[in-house]
Scaffold this motif. Structure first.
Motif, PDB file in Angstrom:
ATOM      1  N   GLY A   5     -13.476  16.224   0.679  1.00 16.85           N
ATOM      2  CA  GLY A   5     -13.855  17.546   1.164  1.00 16.85           C
ATOM      3  C   GLY A   5     -14.954  18.202   0.343  1.00 16.85           C
ATOM      4  O   GLY A   5     -15.556  19.186   0.773  1.00 16.85           O
ATOM      5  N   ALA A  54      -3.075  11.933   1.684  1.00 12.86           N
ATOM      6  CA  ALA A  54      -2.640  10.603   2.148  1.00 12.86           C
ATOM      7  C   ALA A  54      -1.482  10.145   1.275  1.00 12.86           C
ATOM      8  O   ALA A  54      -1.388  10.527   0.099  1.00 12.86           O
ATOM      9  N   HIS A  88      -2.160   9.026  -2.183  1.00 13.73           N
ATOM     10  CA  HIS A  88      -2.507  10.067  -3.153  1.00 13.73           C
ATOM     11  C   HIS A  88      -1.234  10.819  -3.572  1.00 13.73           C
ATOM     12  O   HIS A  88      -0.993  11.035  -4.770  1.00 13.73           O
ATOM     13  N   ARG A 143      -9.080   8.850  -4.223  1.00 10.99           N
ATOM     14  CA  ARG A 143      -9.793   7.574  -4.213  1.00 10.99           C
ATOM     15  C   ARG A 143     -11.045   7.637  -3.327  1.00 10.99           C
ATOM     16  O   ARG A 143     -12.036   6.974  -3.611  1.00 10.99           O
ATOM     17  N   ASP A 150     -12.584  27.277   2.984  1.00 10.99           N
ATOM     18  CA  ASP A 150     -13.621  26.403   2.445  1.00 10.99           C
ATOM     19  C   ASP A 150     -13.552  26.457   0.919  1.00 10.99           C
ATOM     20  O   ASP A 150     -13.656  27.532   0.316  1.00 10.99           O
ATOM     21  N   TYR A 177     -15.624  25.779  -1.232  1.00  8.58           N
ATOM     22  CA  TYR A 177     -16.818  26.333  -1.873  1.00  8.58           C
ATOM     23  C   TYR A 177     -16.795  27.862  -1.881  1.00  8.58           C
ATOM     24  O   TYR A 177     -17.566  28.496  -2.599  1.00  8.58           O
ATOM     25  N   GLY A 191       0.805  -1.221   0.000  1.00  4.89           N
ATOM     26  CA  GLY A 191       0.000   0.000   0.000  1.00  4.89           C
ATOM     27  C   GLY A 191       0.832   1.261   0.000  1.00  4.89           C
ATOM     28  O   GLY A 191       0.393   2.293   0.494  1.00  4.89           O
ATOM     29  N   GLN A 246      -1.592   6.072  -6.120  1.00  2.00           N
ATOM     30  CA  GLN A 246      -0.920   4.781  -6.226  1.00  2.00           C
ATOM     31  C   GLN A 246      -1.736   3.738  -6.982  1.00  2.00           C
ATOM     32  O   GLN A 246      -1.206   2.993  -7.782  1.00  2.00           O
ATOM     33  N   GLY A 290      -4.327   4.665  -8.817  1.00  6.44           N
ATOM     34  CA  GLY A 290      -4.933   5.390  -9.926  1.00  6.44           C
ATOM     35  C   GLY A 290      -3.841   5.740 -10.924  1.00  6.44           C
ATOM     36  O   GLY A 290      -2.944   4.950 -11.182  1.00  6.44           O
ATOM     37  N   ASN A 308      -7.674  23.765   1.252  1.00  3.25           N
ATOM     38  CA  ASN A 308      -8.163  22.878   2.311  1.00  3.25           C
ATOM     39  C   ASN A 308      -8.503  23.697   3.552  1.00  3.25           C
ATOM     40  O   ASN A 308      -7.838  24.688   3.840  1.00  3.25           O
ATOM     41  N   LYS A 309      -9.505  23.229   4.279  1.00  2.00           N
ATOM     42  CA  LYS A 309      -9.887  23.909   5.525  1.00  2.00           C
ATOM     43  C   LYS A 309      -8.850  23.700   6.618  1.00  2.00           C
ATOM     44  O   LYS A 309      -8.745  24.485   7.547  1.00  2.00           O
ATOM     45  N   ASP A 310      -8.097  22.585   6.471  1.00  2.00           N
ATOM     46  CA  ASP A 310      -7.165  22.186   7.528  1.00  2.00           C
ATOM     47  C   ASP A 310      -5.731  22.617   7.171  1.00  2.00           C
ATOM     48  O   ASP A 310      -5.107  22.054   6.278  1.00  2.00           O
ATOM     49  N   GLY A 329      -9.812  19.967  -1.286  1.00  2.00           N
ATOM     50  CA  GLY A 329     -10.450  19.091  -0.304  1.00  2.00           C
ATOM     51  C   GLY A 329      -9.850  17.700  -0.299  1.00  2.00           C
ATOM     52  O   GLY A 329     -10.556  16.705  -0.146  1.00  2.00           O
ATOM     53  N   ILE A 330      -8.542  17.641  -0.486  1.00  5.84           N
ATOM     54  CA  ILE A 330      -7.813  16.352  -0.468  1.00  5.84           C
ATOM     55  C   ILE A 330      -6.767  16.448   0.641  1.00  5.84           C
ATOM     56  O   ILE A 330      -5.951  17.386   0.651  1.00  5.84           O
TER      57      ILE A 330
HETATM   58  P1  FAD Z   1      -9.824  12.700   3.303  1.00 12.42           P
HETATM   59  O1  FAD Z   1      -8.556  12.099   3.744  1.00 12.42           O
HETATM   60  O2  FAD Z   1     -11.047  12.412   4.099  1.00 12.42           O
HETATM   61  O3  FAD Z   1      -9.580  14.273   3.227  1.00 12.42           O
HETATM   62  C1  FAD Z   1     -10.596  15.201   2.988  1.00 12.42           C
HETATM   63  C2  FAD Z   1      -9.990  16.586   3.155  1.00 12.42           C
HETATM   64  O4  FAD Z   1     -10.930  17.572   2.781  1.00 12.42           O
HETATM   65  C3  FAD Z   1      -9.530  16.904   4.563  1.00 12.42           C
HETATM   66  O5  FAD Z   1      -8.176  17.305   4.556  1.00 12.42           O
HETATM   67  C4  FAD Z   1     -10.439  18.063   5.000  1.00 12.42           C
HETATM   68  O6  FAD Z   1      -9.782  18.994   5.829  1.00 12.42           O
HETATM   69  C5  FAD Z   1     -10.789  18.675   3.673  1.00 12.42           C
HETATM   70  N1  FAD Z   1     -12.072  19.392   3.638  1.00 12.42           N
HETATM   71  C6  FAD Z   1     -13.278  19.011   4.114  1.00 12.42           C
HETATM   72  N2  FAD Z   1     -14.217  19.903   3.785  1.00 12.42           N
HETATM   73  C7  FAD Z   1     -13.612  20.889   3.110  1.00 12.42           C
HETATM   74  C8  FAD Z   1     -14.044  22.099   2.491  1.00 12.42           C
HETATM   75  N3  FAD Z   1     -15.347  22.468   2.497  1.00 12.42           N
HETATM   76  N4  FAD Z   1     -13.142  22.899   1.912  1.00 12.42           N
HETATM   77  C9  FAD Z   1     -11.826  22.559   1.902  1.00 12.42           C
HETATM   78  N5  FAD Z   1     -11.348  21.419   2.425  1.00 12.42           N
HETATM   79  C10 FAD Z   1     -12.236  20.587   3.025  1.00 12.42           C
HETATM   80  N6  FAD Z   1      -6.098   7.458  -2.376  1.00 12.42           N
HETATM   81  C11 FAD Z   1      -5.958   8.169  -3.506  1.00 12.42           C
HETATM   82  O7  FAD Z   1      -6.339   9.345  -3.555  1.00 12.42           O
HETATM   83  N7  FAD Z   1      -5.412   7.594  -4.622  1.00 12.42           N
HETATM   84  C12 FAD Z   1      -4.973   6.297  -4.651  1.00 12.42           C
HETATM   85  O8  FAD Z   1      -4.508   5.825  -5.703  1.00 12.42           O
HETATM   86  C13 FAD Z   1      -5.096   5.523  -3.450  1.00 12.42           C
HETATM   87  N8  FAD Z   1      -4.660   4.249  -3.409  1.00 12.42           N
HETATM   88  C14 FAD Z   1      -4.741   3.565  -2.219  1.00 12.42           C
HETATM   89  C15 FAD Z   1      -4.215   2.275  -2.155  1.00 12.42           C
HETATM   90  C16 FAD Z   1      -4.288   1.573  -0.973  1.00 12.42           C
HETATM   91  C17 FAD Z   1      -3.707   0.194  -0.924  1.00 12.42           C
HETATM   92  C18 FAD Z   1      -4.871   2.166   0.165  1.00 12.42           C
HETATM   93  C19 FAD Z   1      -4.922   1.424   1.462  1.00 12.42           C
HETATM   94  C20 FAD Z   1      -5.397   3.432   0.091  1.00 12.42           C
HETATM   95  C21 FAD Z   1      -5.360   4.146  -1.102  1.00 12.42           C
HETATM   96  N9  FAD Z   1      -5.881   5.444  -1.177  1.00 12.42           N
HETATM   97  C22 FAD Z   1      -5.694   6.145  -2.325  1.00 12.42           C
HETATM   98  C23 FAD Z   1      -6.707   6.030  -0.105  1.00 12.42           C
HETATM   99  C24 FAD Z   1      -5.951   7.007   0.765  1.00 12.42           C
HETATM  100  O9  FAD Z   1      -5.343   6.311   1.831  1.00 12.42           O
HETATM  101  C25 FAD Z   1      -6.917   8.056   1.376  1.00 12.42           C
HETATM  102  O10 FAD Z   1      -7.937   7.381   2.072  1.00 12.42           O
HETATM  103  C26 FAD Z   1      -7.564   8.970   0.350  1.00 12.42           C
HETATM  104  O11 FAD Z   1      -6.572   9.527  -0.501  1.00 12.42           O
HETATM  105  C27 FAD Z   1      -8.290  10.084   1.075  1.00 12.42           C
HETATM  106  O12 FAD Z   1      -8.949  10.901   0.148  1.00 12.42           O
HETATM  107  P2  FAD Z   1      -9.290  12.419   0.490  1.00 12.42           P
HETATM  108  O13 FAD Z   1      -8.035  13.174   0.732  1.00 12.42           O
HETATM  109  O14 FAD Z   1     -10.206  12.905  -0.574  1.00 12.42           O
HETATM  110  O15 FAD Z   1     -10.175  12.287   1.819  1.00 12.42           O
END
Ligand code: FAD
Length: 369
Positions: A260, A319, A322, A285, A354, A356, A182, A301, A303, A336-338, A315-316
């Motif tokens: 996000g 991780a 990613h 993802r 935010d 949006y 992973g 990874q 993708g 990002n908000k954070d 809003g990513i």
């Molecule tokens: P989250 O981690 O939930 O982050 C959401 C973010 O949005 C937060 O930082 C938050 O502060 C922000 N946010 C919320 N609301 C708002 C708003 N209104 N305005 C601004 N910011 C806001 N992930 C991938 O992306 N690609 C891959 O290829 C991939 N491969 C994987 C392979 C394996 C084997 C595993 C175990 C996992 C894989 N993942 C992959 C998943 C990865 O671990 C994360 O779970 C995923 O990337 C999280 O996506 P995210 O950042 O959208 O969500």
């Protein structure tokens, strides 16, 4: 000099020094080279220079009526083009391409063969590796030249105890690195006893060389032995899927949305943003798993690996899986908000807020600019 007699799996003996040069499967579709082919020619060039002054990088072109592609291979750094053409090779077929490339490898004995980790590369490379009784490292993100442990020891580049080194190991080659478990571990793999060494390499990871218009080199025409009976499928029709319209690897600007966004409708804003700045839509993802967008948009990874000029992460969180697919982008903008999320650590420009509120402001400012 760097040869050693080794047992291969069939029980035959092979002299590793018989194998020379680096081949790149120069994947083309409908007479157009894939970007990854040019990236691999660049990487092959870098490796060849490190292996020896007389190691060449050879682009292997397979198809029909594709003579025009040789110039592009030379322009991006190929020393030689191996041209394999036949009307039966006009369409990609697993059987046909496997047969002609395997035959050419047996005849010309390359030391290393590189393929893009595309759908075709992933289909072809394991079959060719099996027919050549050699190994394959899939999905590499890094290649290095391996020198024998003895030579490394002599140059004091290793801290290994000499009694642990294999005196038979005088081979050169490549160290192939790929993510494992992973993305939490990077595995380095060598192929010590068989040749050619084969790797599939992720698109978007290696560097293309600067294009040199008018560069030339040697073209070797390899006449394939292929009959209709070698090909066990008939291609009746080629239907372009909507997925092909997403060209993340070739995009200069990518606007990606993640969890996000809150729900699927958030991608309407990301699409509007992308249309405004001339980019394409990517995603994390989490957004794909939530069913908000098709998997063909996923960056990371599992993708697509991308390297645009600008990557907007909206809003990513950032991780590791990613980041593995986008952190070599030229310029990263995090929205990002954070303020403490990992994406902010890799970003060149951080907007805390935010999405949006932030994205509509960027769109409005873009119109004024
Ligand atoms: P989250 O981690 O939930 O982050 C959401 C973010 O949005 C937060 O930082 C938050 O502060 C922000 N946010 C919320 N609301 C708002 C708003 N209104 N305005 C601004 N910011 C806001 N992930 C991938 O992306 N690609 C891959 O290829 C991939 N491969 C994987 C392979 C394996 C084997 C595993 C175990 C996992 C894989 N993942 C992959 C998943 C990865 O671990 C994360 O779970 C995923 O990337 C999280 O996506 P995210 O950042 O959208 O969500």
């Amino acid at each position: 000099k760097f040869g050693a007699i080794k047992e291969v799996q069939t029980g035959e003996t092979a002299d590793l020094s018989d194998y020379k040069h680096i081949w790149v499967f120069a994947e083309q579709r409908k007479g157009k080279l894939m970007n990854v082919a040019l990236e691999l020619i660049g990487e092959g060039h870098r490796l060849a220079n490190e292996i020896s002054a007389d190691t060449q990088v050879c682009a292997v072109l397979v198809g029909n009526k594709i003579d025009h592609l040789a110039a592009e291979c030379f322009a991006y750094g190929a020393d030689k083009v191996i041209m394999i053409q036949d009307p039966l090779l006009e369409q990609y077929t697993t059987d046909g391409y496997t047969k002609v490339i395997t035959d050419a490898i047996h005849e010309m004995k390359p030391e290393i063969v590189l393929y893009g980790a595309t759908h075709i590369g992933r289909d072809l490379a394991p079959r060719i590796a099996a027919r050549c009784n050699t190994g394959l490292t899939a999905d590499c993100t890094r290649l290095d030249v391996k020198v024998s442990s003895y030579i490394e020891f002599a140059k004091k580049k290793t801290t290994l105890d000499i009694s642990t080194l294999d005196p038979e190991d005088t081979s050169t080659g490549i160290k192939q690195t790929r993510p494992a478990f992973g993305g939490n571990l990077m595995a380095t793999i060598i192929c010590p006893n068989t040749r050619p060494q084969m790797s599939t390499v992720r698109p978007g990871v290696m560097q293309k060389r600067e294009k040199v218009e008018g560069a030339t080199g040697e073209i070797v025409t390899y006449k394939p032995t292929i009959a209709k009976s070698d090909i066990h499928i008939d291609v009746v029709d080629v239907v372009k899927s909507a997925k092909e319209l997403v060209s993340l690897t070739d995009a200069d600007i990518i606007c990606s949305g993640g969890r996000g966004l809150g729900d699927a409708s958030g991608f309407k804003l990301i699409q509007e943003f992308a249309d405004k700045v001339g980019g394409v839509v990517g995603s994390s993802r989490a957004a794909v798993d939530a069913g908000w967008i098709d998997q063909s948009h996923q960056v990371g990874q599992t993708g697509t690996t991308v390297k645009p000029k600008i990557y907007f992460a909206c809003g990513i969180s950032g991780a590791i899986q990613h980041l593995a697919g986008m952190q070599t982008s030229d310029y990263i903008v995090a929205i990002n908000k954070d303020a403490d999320c990992p994406m902010m650590e890799v970003a060149d420009f951080c907007i805390v807020g935010d999405l949006y509120k932030v994205i509509p402001q960027i769109i409005a400012e873009w119109d004024k600019a």
